[in-house]
Write a protein that holds these residues in place. Structure first.
Motif, PDB file in Angstrom:
ATOM      1  N   GLU A  17     -39.036  20.018   5.727  1.00 32.97           N
ATOM      2  CA  GLU A  17     -39.464  20.136   4.193  1.00 32.97           C
ATOM      3  C   GLU A  17     -40.526  19.305   3.830  1.00 32.97           C
ATOM      4  N   GLN A  18     -40.834  18.349   4.704  1.00 30.51           N
ATOM      5  CA  GLN A  18     -42.270  17.433   4.448  1.00 30.51           C
ATOM      6  C   GLN A  18     -43.097  18.655   4.684  1.00 30.51           C
ATOM      7  N   ILE A  19     -43.366  19.316   5.748  1.00 26.69           N
ATOM      8  CA  ILE A  19     -44.391  20.188   5.891  1.00 26.69           C
ATOM      9  C   ILE A  19     -44.597  21.096   4.788  1.00 26.69           C
ATOM     10  N   ALA A  20     -43.428  21.882   4.450  1.00 25.38           N
ATOM     11  CA  ALA A  20     -43.270  22.859   3.430  1.00 25.38           C
ATOM     12  C   ALA A  20     -43.866  22.350   2.105  1.00 25.38           C
ATOM     13  N   PHE A  39     -39.292  30.447   2.405  1.00 26.31           N
ATOM     14  CA  PHE A  39     -39.148  30.594   3.767  1.00 26.31           C
ATOM     15  C   PHE A  39     -39.079  31.987   4.176  1.00 26.31           C
ATOM     16  N   GLY A  40     -38.718  32.833   3.420  1.00 28.61           N
ATOM     17  CA  GLY A  40     -38.688  34.379   3.546  1.00 28.61           C
ATOM     18  C   GLY A  40     -39.848  34.968   3.855  1.00 28.61           C
ATOM     19  N   ARG A  41     -40.952  34.367   3.650  1.00 25.82           N
ATOM     20  CA  ARG A  41     -42.313  34.617   3.519  1.00 25.82           C
ATOM     21  C   ARG A  41     -42.867  34.191   4.887  1.00 25.82           C
ATOM     22  N   SER A  70     -31.662  24.984   7.002  1.00 26.22           N
ATOM     23  CA  SER A  70     -31.172  24.250   5.745  1.00 26.22           C
ATOM     24  C   SER A  70     -32.366  24.582   4.676  1.00 26.22           C
ATOM     25  N   MET A  71     -33.501  24.651   5.138  1.00 26.87           N
ATOM     26  CA  MET A  71     -34.612  24.693   3.995  1.00 26.87           C
ATOM     27  C   MET A  71     -34.575  26.343   3.578  1.00 26.87           C
ATOM     28  N   ALA A  72     -34.237  27.277   4.725  1.00 28.33           N
ATOM     29  CA  ALA A  72     -34.385  28.588   4.179  1.00 28.33           C
ATOM     30  C   ALA A  72     -33.232  29.030   3.294  1.00 28.33           C
TER      31      ALA A  72
END
Length: 517
Positions: free
Chosen positions: A495-498, A442-444, A433-435
């Motif tokens: 998401e919280q971690i990101a 998230f691609g990195r 979902s986040m990607a």
């Protein structure tokens, strides 16, 4: 003379000579002074104090070993010295508080805690359970001589006051008590014409206010009957004492409440006791602001302040927990031995700290505490959880090498493996979902699924399986509970971690990071 002054004079004119003449080998090992229970040890003795447990004398404090050797003889010599001064009626409870005692016995009898002469320290639990009147009694009076320094060192630990985290917890609890008794329940009892309980509320609110005076001066309050006397001489919040004197002298004005309909949300009238407590609250808030604990525009309703401070405290406690985990992980990470030699990331503390802290800040505290226990247990038995984590990843990234080490890894039950796969499934959904929402950010990172593993890139799925595999059963259970609870609430742990990572790298938000990449 006060009792302290008289004790010093008696020691200097007669006691010192007695010790020098009869115990010359111990002259530099005997601590002398006047401290402990009783108003005389605080310097507050007056004519009323003379009615019981009062008289001349001083204290002689020895180590356990020295007391075993000369304690009895020293007490006999002290009794002889005192016999000409005190007269025949001196054998009362006072005799138990004066003369020769071991240092350990003196402190343990007051504190009701075990005392080690040469390494006195209190745990957080002991500080929290410590009776503050006992701490005041153990640090009052005066020490006339202590060459050895053992007695004074213990006294210094106690006099240095509570550790910051203990002090804050006591402050929060006492702010709540004052507000409950003086700003809420007093009015409720008066509205019901319950004069007795209103009086109890008034007294307890006054006591809590005095305790706040001591807490904000960082001083141990004495036994309750001396609290007012001691508080009036403190540098901060002394005016609170005058306000409390006036409040306690007021009659409950029950007539003012006749026909009054109590409304908890909006109090339409106040009696003099209430307005007095509001003045006390305003003084306390002003001092809290002066010490940087609240802002100047803060409410005077102290329970609201207590809640805000408690929330702030919880964040600080979590920060300390996360920091401890990251440091312990780093210590184990540094010791991981790779087949191809030391990895570059093992010398990159900054990235390690940002990535791991960002992850742990998103966890619930029970999970953090359980994982810290895992790290501590592993260190105690010489096991490296970070080595285990990377070893477990090899089941997918290097299956042949893994086959050679699998038997050395802790076995995991079928139930435990089922929990892990349940957690991984939710995580992968969150990641996907986040990607989709933040493809650049998230691609990195890592590829998503184990099928995408290469010798040079380990997927999020494989990494998480390895990490979960290194946790204890209890940590996995708590982690699963956290994941399922977050999922049910519509939250996304990934998401919280990101978002934590984006902030740590200097972006105002994850969205700003996505635009910048």
């Amino acid at each position: 003379m006060t009792a302290i002054e008289a004790a010093r004079e008696l020691y200097e004119t007669r006691g010192a000579a007695m010790i020098r003449a009869r115990f010359p080998d111990y002259e530099g090992r005997i601590a002398v002074g006047l401290a402990g229970e009783g108003s005389d040890c605080f310097g507050w003795d007056d004519e009323i104090s003379h009615d019981h447990d009062y008289g001349p004398g001083f204290c002689l404090w020895l180590t356990e070993d020295d007391y075993a050797k000369i304690g009895s003889a020293l007490n006999r010599a002290y009794d002889e010295l005192l016999s000409d001064v005190a007269g025949p009626g001196r054998h009362s409870r006072l005799a138990q508080r004066r003369g020769a005692r071991s240092i350990r016995d003196f402190y343990e009898s007051i504190l009701r805690l075990p005392v080690c002469e040469n390494a006195f320290r209190l745990s957080e639990a002991q500080w929290l359970s410590l009776d503050t009147g006992a701490a005041a009694a153990a640090t009052n009076g005066a020490v006339f001589r202590d060459v050895l320094g053992v007695f004074t060192e213990i006294r210094g630990v106690l006099a240095a006051y509570y550790p910051e985290n203990v002090w804050r917890r006591k402050l929060i609890h006492t702010l709540h008590d004052f507000s409950q008794y003086g700003q809420s329940n007093y009015a409720r009892c008066m509205a019901r014409h319950d004069i007795l309980t209103a009086g109890i509320c008034r007294a307890r609110a006054a006591e809590a206010a005095l305790m706040l005076v001591f807490l904000l001066n960082r001083r141990h309050e004495p036994y309750y009957k001396w609290m007012r006397r001691a508080a009036g001489g403190l540098p901060r919040l002394a005016p609170v004492c005058g306000e409390l004197d006036r409040i306690m002298a007021l009659p409950e004005q029950s007539a003012a409440w006749e026909g009054y309909s109590y409304d908890a949300a909006k109090l339409n009238g106040r009696d003099a006791v209430e307005t007095g407590f509001e003045r006390v609250a305003a003084l306390i808030v002003r001092e809290l602001a002066a010490q940087g604990l609240v802002n100047n525009a803060s409410t005077t309703f102290l329970d609201r302040i207590a809640v805000a401070l408690a929330e702030e405290n919880a964040l600080k406690d979590k920060d300390k927990l996360v920091r401890e985990i990251v440091l312990r992980e780093w210590r184990q990470f540094d010791r991981v031995r790779n087949e191809g030699g030391r990895a570059d990331c093992q010398d990159d503390w900054e990235t390690f700290e940002i990535m791991r802290s960002s992850q742990f800040q998103a966890w619930d505290e029970p999970v953090l505490q359980s994982y810290l226990d895992d790290l501590n247990t592993a260190e105690a038995r010489g096991w490296n959880l970070l080595t285990e984590k990377y070893a477990r990843m090899m089941e997918n990234t290097a299956p042949e090498e893994y086959a050679g080490i699998a038997g050395r890894l802790p076995r995991r039950s079928a139930q435990r493996l089922s929990w892990q796969e349940e957690i991984i499934g939710v995580h992968l959904d969150w990641n996907a979902s986040m990607a989709a929402r933040y493809p650049r950010f998230f691609g990195r990172g890592r590829p998503l699924r184990t099928a995408e593993d290469t010798p040079f890139a380990t997927s999020s799925e494989t990494y998480l399986r390895g990490e979960l595999g290194s946790y204890s059963d209890e940590t996995v259970r708590r982690y699963r509970d956290m994941v399922l609870r977050r999922k049910a609430a519509g939250e996304n742990l990934v998401e919280q971690i990101a978002r934590n990572q984006a902030r740590r790298y200097g972006y105002a938000s994850l969205e700003e990071s996505e635009k910048s990449l």
